[in-house]
Design a protein around this motif. Structure first.
Motif, PDB file in Angstrom:
ATOM      1  N   GLY A   1      -5.163  -2.702  -0.045  1.00 56.13           N
ATOM      2  CA  GLY A   1      -5.399  -3.384   1.237  1.00 56.13           C
ATOM      3  C   GLY A   1      -5.195  -4.875   1.068  1.00 56.13           C
ATOM      4  N   ASN A   2      -5.290  -5.607   2.179  1.00 55.39           N
ATOM      5  CA  ASN A   2      -5.113  -7.072   2.173  1.00 55.39           C
ATOM      6  C   ASN A   2      -3.900  -7.502   1.342  1.00 55.39           C
ATOM      7  OD1 ASN A   2      -7.441  -6.981   3.645  1.00 55.39           O
ATOM      8  ND2 ASN A   2      -8.746  -7.425   1.883  1.00 55.39           N
TER       9      ASN A   2
ATOM     10  N   LYS B   1       0.853  -1.194   0.000  1.00 55.30           N
ATOM     11  CA  LYS B   1       0.000   0.000   0.000  1.00 55.30           C
ATOM     12  C   LYS B   1       0.886   1.241   0.000  1.00 55.30           C
ATOM     13  CE  LYS B   1      -2.140  -1.296   3.859  1.00 55.30           C
ATOM     14  NZ  LYS B   1      -3.008  -1.325   5.066  1.00 55.30           N
TER      15      LYS B   1
ATOM     16  N   ASP C   1       4.745  -3.948   4.144  1.00 54.08           N
ATOM     17  CA  ASP C   1       3.525  -3.560   4.839  1.00 54.08           C
ATOM     18  C   ASP C   1       3.863  -3.129   6.254  1.00 54.08           C
ATOM     19  OD1 ASP C   1       0.871  -3.027   5.063  1.00 54.08           O
ATOM     20  OD2 ASP C   1       0.197  -5.096   5.127  1.00 54.08           O
ATOM     21  N   ILE C   2       2.844  -2.567   6.944  1.00 55.96           N
ATOM     22  CA  ILE C   2       3.051  -2.251   8.349  1.00 55.96           C
ATOM     23  C   ILE C   2       2.580  -3.417   9.196  1.00 55.96           C
ATOM     24  CG2 ILE C   2       3.108   0.257   8.322  1.00 55.96           C
ATOM     25  CD1 ILE C   2       0.072   0.158   8.843  1.00 55.96           C
ATOM     26  N   VAL C   3       3.304  -3.638  10.268  1.00 51.49           N
ATOM     27  CA  VAL C   3       2.990  -4.732  11.181  1.00 51.49           C
ATOM     28  C   VAL C   3       2.817  -4.130  12.559  1.00 51.49           C
ATOM     29  CG1 VAL C   3       3.923  -6.785  12.271  1.00 51.49           C
ATOM     30  CG2 VAL C   3       4.306  -6.384   9.862  1.00 51.49           C
ATOM     31  N   SER C   4       1.733  -4.542  13.201  1.00 48.57           N
ATOM     32  CA  SER C   4       1.539  -4.046  14.567  1.00 48.57           C
ATOM     33  C   SER C   4       1.712  -5.227  15.529  1.00 48.57           C
ATOM     34  CB  SER C   4       0.160  -3.401  14.644  1.00 48.57           C
ATOM     35  OG  SER C   4      -0.127  -3.035  15.938  1.00 48.57           O
ATOM     36  N   SER C   5       0.676  -6.071  15.674  1.00 42.76           N
ATOM     37  CA  SER C   5       0.822  -7.234  16.568  1.00 42.76           C
ATOM     38  C   SER C   5       1.573  -8.370  15.867  1.00 42.76           C
ATOM     39  CB  SER C   5      -0.564  -7.726  16.980  1.00 42.76           C
ATOM     40  OG  SER C   5      -1.243  -8.180  15.821  1.00 42.76           O
ATOM     41  N   GLY C   6       1.561  -8.364  14.548  1.00 44.58           N
ATOM     42  CA  GLY C   6       2.183  -9.454  13.789  1.00 44.58           C
ATOM     43  C   GLY C   6       1.187 -10.566  13.459  1.00 44.58           C
ATOM     44  N   ALA C   7      -0.048 -10.436  13.973  1.00 42.51           N
ATOM     45  CA  ALA C   7      -1.038 -11.511  13.800  1.00 42.51           C
ATOM     46  C   ALA C   7      -1.394 -11.715  12.324  1.00 42.51           C
ATOM     47  CB  ALA C   7      -2.283 -11.187  14.611  1.00 42.51           C
ATOM     48  N   THR C   8      -1.547 -10.625  11.590  1.00 45.03           N
ATOM     49  CA  THR C   8      -1.972 -10.766  10.186  1.00 45.03           C
ATOM     50  C   THR C   8      -0.923 -11.516   9.378  1.00 45.03           C
ATOM     51  OG1 THR C   8      -2.995  -8.614  10.481  1.00 45.03           O
ATOM     52  CG2 THR C   8      -2.982  -9.473   8.254  1.00 45.03           C
TER      53      THR C   8
ATOM     54  N   GLU D   1      -1.451  -9.144   2.092  1.00 45.48           N
ATOM     55  CA  GLU D   1      -0.965 -10.504   2.374  1.00 45.48           C
ATOM     56  C   GLU D   1      -1.389 -11.510   1.296  1.00 45.48           C
ATOM     57  OE1 GLU D   1      -2.872  -8.664   4.399  1.00 45.48           O
ATOM     58  OE2 GLU D   1      -1.396  -7.944   5.827  1.00 45.48           O
TER      59      GLU D   1
HETATM   60  O1  LIG Z   1       0.294  -6.842  12.673  1.00 46.44           O
HETATM   61  P1  LIG Z   1      -1.182  -6.692  12.763  1.00 46.44           P
HETATM   62  O2  LIG Z   1      -1.629  -6.198  14.121  1.00 46.44           O
HETATM   63  O3  LIG Z   1      -1.904  -7.911  12.350  1.00 46.44           O
HETATM   64  O4  LIG Z   1      -1.597  -5.513  11.767  1.00 46.44           O
HETATM   65  C1  LIG Z   1      -1.137  -5.490  10.448  1.00 46.44           C
HETATM   66  C2  LIG Z   1      -2.266  -5.219   9.477  1.00 46.44           C
HETATM   67  O5  LIG Z   1      -2.764  -3.892   9.707  1.00 46.44           O
HETATM   68  C3  LIG Z   1      -2.690  -3.147   8.504  1.00 46.44           C
HETATM   69  O6  LIG Z   1      -3.834  -3.251   7.741  1.00 46.44           O
HETATM   70  P2  LIG Z   1      -5.178  -2.493   8.086  1.00 46.44           P
HETATM   71  O7  LIG Z   1      -5.803  -3.018   9.330  1.00 46.44           O
HETATM   72  O8  LIG Z   1      -4.906  -1.041   8.100  1.00 46.44           O
HETATM   73  O9  LIG Z   1      -6.130  -2.944   6.906  1.00 46.44           O
HETATM   74  P3  LIG Z   1      -5.976  -2.998   5.320  1.00 46.44           P
HETATM   75  O10 LIG Z   1      -4.890  -3.982   4.954  1.00 46.44           O
HETATM   76  O11 LIG Z   1      -7.310  -3.443   4.837  1.00 46.44           O
HETATM   77  O12 LIG Z   1      -5.621  -1.614   4.849  1.00 46.44           O
HETATM   78  C4  LIG Z   1      -1.565  -3.806   7.733  1.00 46.44           C
HETATM   79  O13 LIG Z   1      -1.646  -3.516   6.334  1.00 46.44           O
HETATM   80  C5  LIG Z   1      -1.728  -5.264   8.063  1.00 46.44           C
HETATM   81  O14 LIG Z   1      -2.617  -5.897   7.183  1.00 46.44           O
END
Ligand SMILES: O=P(O)(O)OC[C@H]1O[C@H](OP(=O)(O)OP(=O)(O)O)[C@H](O)[C@@H]1O
Ligand SMILES: Nc1ncnc2c1ncn2[C@@H]1O[C@H](COP(=O)(O)OP(=O)(O)OP(=O)(O)O)[C@@H](O)[C@H]1O
Length: 559
Positions: free
Chosen positions: A481-482, A458, A497-504, A484
């Motif tokens: 988006g999505n 993105k 992409d950005i990673v927060s918890s890493g769960a996605t 992954e």
């Molecule tokens: O590490 P995590 O906590 O799992 O978060 C990571 C997810 O958050 C962001 O997407 P976002 O929620 O903004 O949705 P999007 O991909 O639909 O834009 C990012 O693009 C990942 O898909």
């Protein structure tokens, strides 16, 4: 059968119909009369020049429209008038003819993202005063700019003046390497006060200098701030800059325009181009400056005939916009752009914590505008990636936004506070299986395996910059988006992409193989709101900075 033509005109260009053309011409006539009144003579230069001759005006983002002539020479459309005039003066005039008082009214071209007040072809009216150093010439240029705006019947405008050497002098004093000094200067020129604070901390600048530097961009007001600043600094270059400002201000009093002019150490125009006094003009309701100028003593030397010079340019379209927008205003609203989603909830909590009105405010409802007239505050709720755009246009004065969206948007806004929430990091990730196959003895995967690979993201700007810096060529596939999904269906080999918890990542069997940079939420401000609504903007910035435990400099405000 009739052939159907695509009759669009290029982006950022405009037709002017009779009504608009008439208004423009009337305004230009007013400005021309003023220039002539002040003994300036018109000059006209070609719209196309050899690219190399225009390069002193070059910006890192190369804004030139270029073309190649039949002999293979690169030609370019001028991006401003100062450079062609410097070229012309160096080659067509001799120093005995100085001082030269020249004016122009011309179209110029910049390849940038069009938006309100920002076109690719636009008109500038301006002057160059060549061959005069000293405060009288600077005061003349500023006073003439103010007179032009008055004569155009613009109400409530403000001209802010600063000095390149003031900040440079203070930074020169620091006990850090030259490269770090340049980075400090760049962060201020880019209005990134968060980066500025990080640099000062990383390189252990002593507490007194750190607090002085952080407070500089907020030191603004009438001439008395020069006296306040004098007490704060010892550096001779910075002191000379203050003396210069003081002399210019005294002359502006004689011209009778001092009430329209403010000293503002936050005015940091292009450090490579300007060499002394710099200034910008603002008008309420227009989120971009309507004029800009300053002293540029080193430009003519680049064309072979050293000469001091000063000048300014007024953007005709922006002045017309400002004239249209001017109406009497009660105390203006502060408009704050908030992102939808999780970051928005955290932003609301932060606003509540520092005492801003938030009753009924939600970032996940269908309502997009929340107004609190008794507090003169209103919020707009938008997609996170749109927050920088609203702030850059001046549709919002302030925004709260993730550093990820901010970096990607590349907008010209002030970055005031690291809000510390919404922490995430940019990573490069690949499918687990791929990582396993390519891992070296330490379990690491070298990025060089992915030369010429496709990267889904993105954040194309972040991805392109990162891989370019690593010397790896990739093809970036922009998705919304999505991300992954992309490696699963063979749309790309990698993702950024950005990673927060890493769960996605985990849920989609992806693993990070490189970190790009971490990102938290930032408080950003529009360039003009930062000046015209400084008290309101600064109040919120300081409350949030104190609340997030950032500390930092205090404003010495006098306006
Ligand atoms: O590490 P995590 O906590 O799992 O978060 C990571 C997810 O958050 C962001 O997407 P976002 O929620 O903004 O949705 P999007 O991909 O639909 O834009 C990012 O693009 C990942 O898909
Ligand atoms: N893309 C543009 N579209 C319309 N007007 C512009 C544009 N860029 C600059 N101007 C006008 O020309 C004036 C002088 O140009 P100058 O080169 O000083 O601007 P700048 O500081 O590079 O541009 P900006 O204000 O967009 O950052 C500006 O104050 C503005 O009024």
């Amino acid at each position: 059968m009739h052939k159907t033509f695509n009759l669009q005109i290029p982006s950022g260009m405009k037709d002017l119909l009779p009504d608009e053309a008439r208004k423009k011409r009337n305004l230009e006539n007013v400005l021309i009369a003023k220039f002539l009144d002040w003994s300036y003579q018109e000059v006209i230069t070609p719209v196309l020049e050899y690219y190399d001759h225009l390069v002193p005006a070059e910006t890192p983002d190369d804004q030139f429209f270029k073309l190649i002539d039949r002999r293979g020479n690169i030609l370019a459309l001028r991006t401003d008038m100062t450079t062609p005039i410097a070229r012309m003066v160096s080659t067509r005039f001799s120093p005995e003819q100085y001082p030269l008082r020249l004016f122009y009214l011309s179209n110029v071209f910049r390849y940038e993202n069009p938006q309100m007040g920002r076109q690719r072809e636009f008109y500038q009216a301006g002057v160059e005063l060549i061959g005069e150093s000293g405060p009288a010439a600077d005061a003349e240029a500023i006073a003439l700019a103010a007179e032009c705006l008055r004569e155009a019947q613009l109400k409530g405008f403000q001209i802010s003046i600063g000095h390149i050497d003031f900040f440079r002098g203070i930074v020169n004093e620091l006990d850090v390497e030259a490269g770090v000094k340049e980075r400090i200067i760049r962060s201020v020129a880019e209005k990134d006060f968060v980066e500025l604070e990080i640099l000062l901390e990383t390189y252990r600048v002593n507490a007194e200098m750190k607090s002085l530097i952080l407070s500089l961009p907020s030191i603004r007001g009438d001439i008395s701030v020069v006296e306040k600043a004098e007490k704060l600094i010892k550096n001779p270059m910075a002191k000379a800059a203050l003396e210069n400002l003081r002399q210019v201000f005294q002359l502006l009093r004689v011209y009778g325009v001092d009430q329209d002019v403010f000293v503002d150490f936050g005015i940091m125009r292009d450090f490579d181009y300007y060499s002394g006094i710099v200034f910008e003009g603002y008008s309420p309701g227009v989120g971009v400056p309507i004029c800009g100028g300053g002293r540029y003593d080193h430009l003519l030397g680049q064309y072979g005939s050293e000469a001091p010079a000063t000048g300014f340019a007024i953007g005709i379209e922006r002045l017309m916009l400002a004239l249209e927008k001017q109406k009497p205003q009660a105390k203006p609203f502060l408009t704050i752009a908030l992102p939808k989603g999780k970051l928005g909830s955290e932003a609301i909590q932060a606003l509540k914590d520092v005492g801003y009105p938030t009753a009924g405010l939600e970032t996940d409802s269908r309502k997009l505008l929340f107004s609190y007239p008794e507090h003169r505050v209103r919020y707009i709720v938008c997609r996170p990636t749109d927050v920088p755009t609203y702030v850059d246009y001046g549709a919002a004065d302030i925004g709260m936004v993730g550093k990820d969206s901010l970096v990607e948007s590349n907008k010209d806004v002030f970055e005031l506070v690291d809000l510390k929430f919404g922490l995430c990091r940019f990573v490069v990730a690949v499918p687990e299986q791929v990582a396993e196959n390519l891992a070296d003895g330490d379990g690491k995967v070298a990025l060089s395996h992915f030369n010429h690979a496709r990267v889904a993201t993105k954040f194309p700007r972040v991805a392109e910059t990162f891989f370019r810096d690593q010397g790896i060529q990739v093809e970036v596939v922009k998705l919304h988006g999505n991300i992954e999904l992309a490696p699963m269906v063979n749309l790309a080999e990698l993702i950024v992409d950005i990673v927060s918890s890493g769960a996605t990542l985990k849920e989609n069997n992806l693993v990070p193989i490189a970190d790009i940079f971490p990102a938290t939420a930032r408080l950003i401000a529009n360039r003009v709101s930062y000046r015209m609504k400084h008290r309101q903007v600064q109040e919120l910035a300081e409350k949030l900075r104190d609340f997030t435990g950032n500390g930092g400099g205090r404003a010495c405000e006098n306006q």
